[in-house]
Design an enzyme around this catalytic site. Sequence first.
Site, PDB file in Angstrom:
ATOM      1  N   PHE A 265      32.792  29.206  36.740  1.00  0.00           N
ATOM      2  CA  PHE A 265      31.783  29.603  37.721  1.00  0.00           C
ATOM      3  C   PHE A 265      32.415  29.739  39.113  1.00  0.00           C
ATOM      4  O   PHE A 265      33.114  28.836  39.569  1.00  0.00           O
ATOM      5  CB  PHE A 265      30.646  28.576  37.756  1.00  0.00           C
ATOM      6  N   GLN A 266      32.162  30.835  39.751  1.00  0.00           N
ATOM      7  CA  GLN A 266      32.695  31.157  41.085  1.00  0.00           C
ATOM      8  C   GLN A 266      34.223  31.097  41.148  1.00  0.00           C
ATOM      9  O   GLN A 266      34.804  30.729  42.159  1.00  0.00           O
ATOM     10  CB  GLN A 266      32.067  30.272  42.174  1.00  0.00           C
TER      11      GLN A 266
ATOM     12  N   LYS B 299      39.815  22.864  44.047  1.00  0.00           N
ATOM     13  CA  LYS B 299      38.982  21.734  44.479  1.00  0.00           C
ATOM     14  C   LYS B 299      39.669  20.386  44.260  1.00  0.00           C
ATOM     15  O   LYS B 299      39.593  19.508  45.128  1.00  0.00           O
ATOM     16  CB  LYS B 299      37.651  21.782  43.731  1.00  0.00           C
TER      17      LYS B 299
ATOM     18  N   MET C  88      30.596  60.120  63.657  1.00  0.00           N
ATOM     19  CA  MET C  88      31.925  60.706  63.500  1.00  0.00           C
ATOM     20  C   MET C  88      31.996  61.565  62.238  1.00  0.00           C
ATOM     21  O   MET C  88      32.536  62.677  62.249  1.00  0.00           O
ATOM     22  CB  MET C  88      32.995  59.608  63.463  1.00  0.00           C
TER      23      MET C  88
ATOM     24  N   GLU D  51      30.467  35.493  55.073  1.00  0.00           N
ATOM     25  CA  GLU D  51      31.912  35.224  55.190  1.00  0.00           C
ATOM     26  C   GLU D  51      32.659  36.374  55.856  1.00  0.00           C
ATOM     27  O   GLU D  51      33.666  36.160  56.534  1.00  0.00           O
ATOM     28  CB  GLU D  51      32.526  34.937  53.822  1.00  0.00           C
TER      29      GLU D  51
END
Lengths: 558, 187
Positions: free
Chosen positions: A113-114, A163, A471, A51
């Site tokens: 969940f999630q 959802k 760097m 993602e």
Amino acid sequence: MQLTGAEIILECLKEHGVDTIFGYPGGAVLNIYDALAKHSDDIRHILPSHEQGAAHAADGYARATGRVGVCLATSGPGATNLVTGIATAYMDSSPVVAFTGNVGGPLLGKDSFQEVDITGVTMPITKHNFIVRDVNQLHNVVRRAFQIAREGRPGPVLVDVPKDVTVNKTEYRRQEPLPLAEHNEQVTADSLEGAIEMITESRRPFLFSGGGVICSGAHRDVLEFAERVGAPVSCSLMGLGGFPGNHGQFCGMIGMHGTKASNVAATQCDLFIAVGARFSDRVVSNAKRFAPDAKILHIDIDPAEINKNIKTHYHIVGDLKYVMQRLNERLQNSAVEPNQDWLQEIAQLKKAYPLTYPKGNGLKPQYVVERIYELTQGNAVIATEVGQNQIWSAQFYKYQEPRTWISSGGLGTMGFGLGASIGAQIGRPEKQVFNIAGDGSFRMNCNELATAVEYNLPIIVVILNNRALGMVRQWQDLFFDRRFSQTTIDRTTDFVKLAEAYGATGLSLSRTEDVDDVLMQAMNADGTVVIDCEVDPNDKVFPMVPPGAAIEDIITEE
Amino acid sequence: MNENVNRHVLSVLVVNQTGVLSRVAGLFSRRGYSIDSLSVGVTQREDISRMTIVARGDDATLEQIKKQLDKLVDVIKVVFLPPESSVYRELVLVKVNADAENRSAISGIVDIFRGGIIDVAPDAVTVELTGDQSKIEAFVELMQPYGIQELVRTGLTALQRGNRTIGLDDIELDENYSEIGRTPHHG
């Protein structure tokens, strides 16, 4: 007509002309993906490896095209994986709309969940965010999200959709996108006259051009202004491409890794004109010794940037393109003439202190960047990672056009470049896109090579491989007695084989005399190419302003 | 402390919806602005709430606080309420040790301050008092010798004096409470 929430989201995307989104499926967005399958003729979905890649790609797409970039992720980890990408877009004012799924309304707040409170997480890194609890609000929220992302100073907006909202149905009617406010209420004849007066009084004007020039599409007007006023011009890192890099008045970047000419000119000028820039600490360094003899004139669309980091003497808040056009009209009828002595003085400085690097002893990263510029005739789109690779790419490629330079300036996100170059290439298929990387940054998100190959994107990844986190190592070298704590990575990964394993072409480059051949081979190849360039970990980025110093005290070599 | 640091009262009109308090509070904490008190409640319009924020800072900081608040999409309007043209009030509830012997003395002080005793127990009274901050501080000081068991303040709330108002009649919000016609200055 009655549509589900999932279909409404897609219809609203179409209202805004969105034909490409970058996303990753998951449980909470199953219904959106189901609807996407039915709308695949209108909306192309790009599936990255992660993602974070989707977020950077949406950002890269937005930066390369000027249109809103859209990404989509599922709830929980899908949403949190977007966070670095959203923060990157926020710091660089890039218009991105991010959609996340969430667990259904009844499960919200139950540690389901999630489930994650992504609106809470992203509050400080979005211009605004929404959680949509009722399908009847969905269309207005999506339209408003696009409006907010684009309006004024652009930025990312997140829309979190539980959802059940994607399943529920409501009446949908197509609408034209909401109008954008112009933000020019404060640009009055008086305010413009005030600026013209300062310019007329100035003998040594200096123009500092930032990313706002690109957002606003004001590059031509800024060029005209600079020529009329006779100001040497410098860009911030975000401003590159907003002023032609080969123009006689262009002095290169200002600030920490700016040029001696820009930093000295900024210090000696009597009028410092900042357009679409925010006086970042990387530009200003020591605020007390910044442009000490100058009056500061600040023009920006965001009123909160005025007097935030540097106290200004005069400001105009408005859309840069509009303001610069009004100023140019007035300059045309004014007595303002370029001061040739001042321009000569700065031209001498440019000549005396050109951007340079030690020649000989192996392949020089700066040379690779210079050759990319020459061989592409400055027509490529250059995305970068963060660190030395980024600054060399900023210094040794002369950007001619807006939206050809794509780099994480504000947040400084290593791992940004590959995802961003994918978005840029999809948005600008006619362009040759490069991702100039370091080995450290490339390793962070090299999984997105799979995406570039999958969509047959002819991106050329140039890894300036010094086997170190260059760097940070440079700082350790200069300021920490060469204690190279954890920056000599020197891993045995074979990037050529890695590229081939992903299905890309892998090339290696270690000799100066091979640079043109290898670059040409990459440019003529089909599909994605990775060039592993062997460079010395002791090569450093110069010039450099030491921490806390005034910008005129820039070090030009070791 | 910097001598230029002053206390300022800001009145902030916000869209009355989930998350708005968290957006405003988050802005103060992440930008390091000092906040003395924040009180919030709905206005005569149920879709608009009004926050009264007491903040500290020099003039430059105050300018930034106002501008950064203005950038929040849910913030409709921000005004400073200077002491000379505003009325400030705060409510305090104080539970003080009070037995039969000193209850009437406490009651006398409460009367002078035009407060009220709203609860009495054998060994304590709970006092309600409204006023500006200096009045409340003076009262609390007088209660100290009796022994304060607990004390709670609502934070300051304020309005402009006279017939001037913050002006919320013209504000249009759509059915989802996202404002119409407003042009937030963004970042």
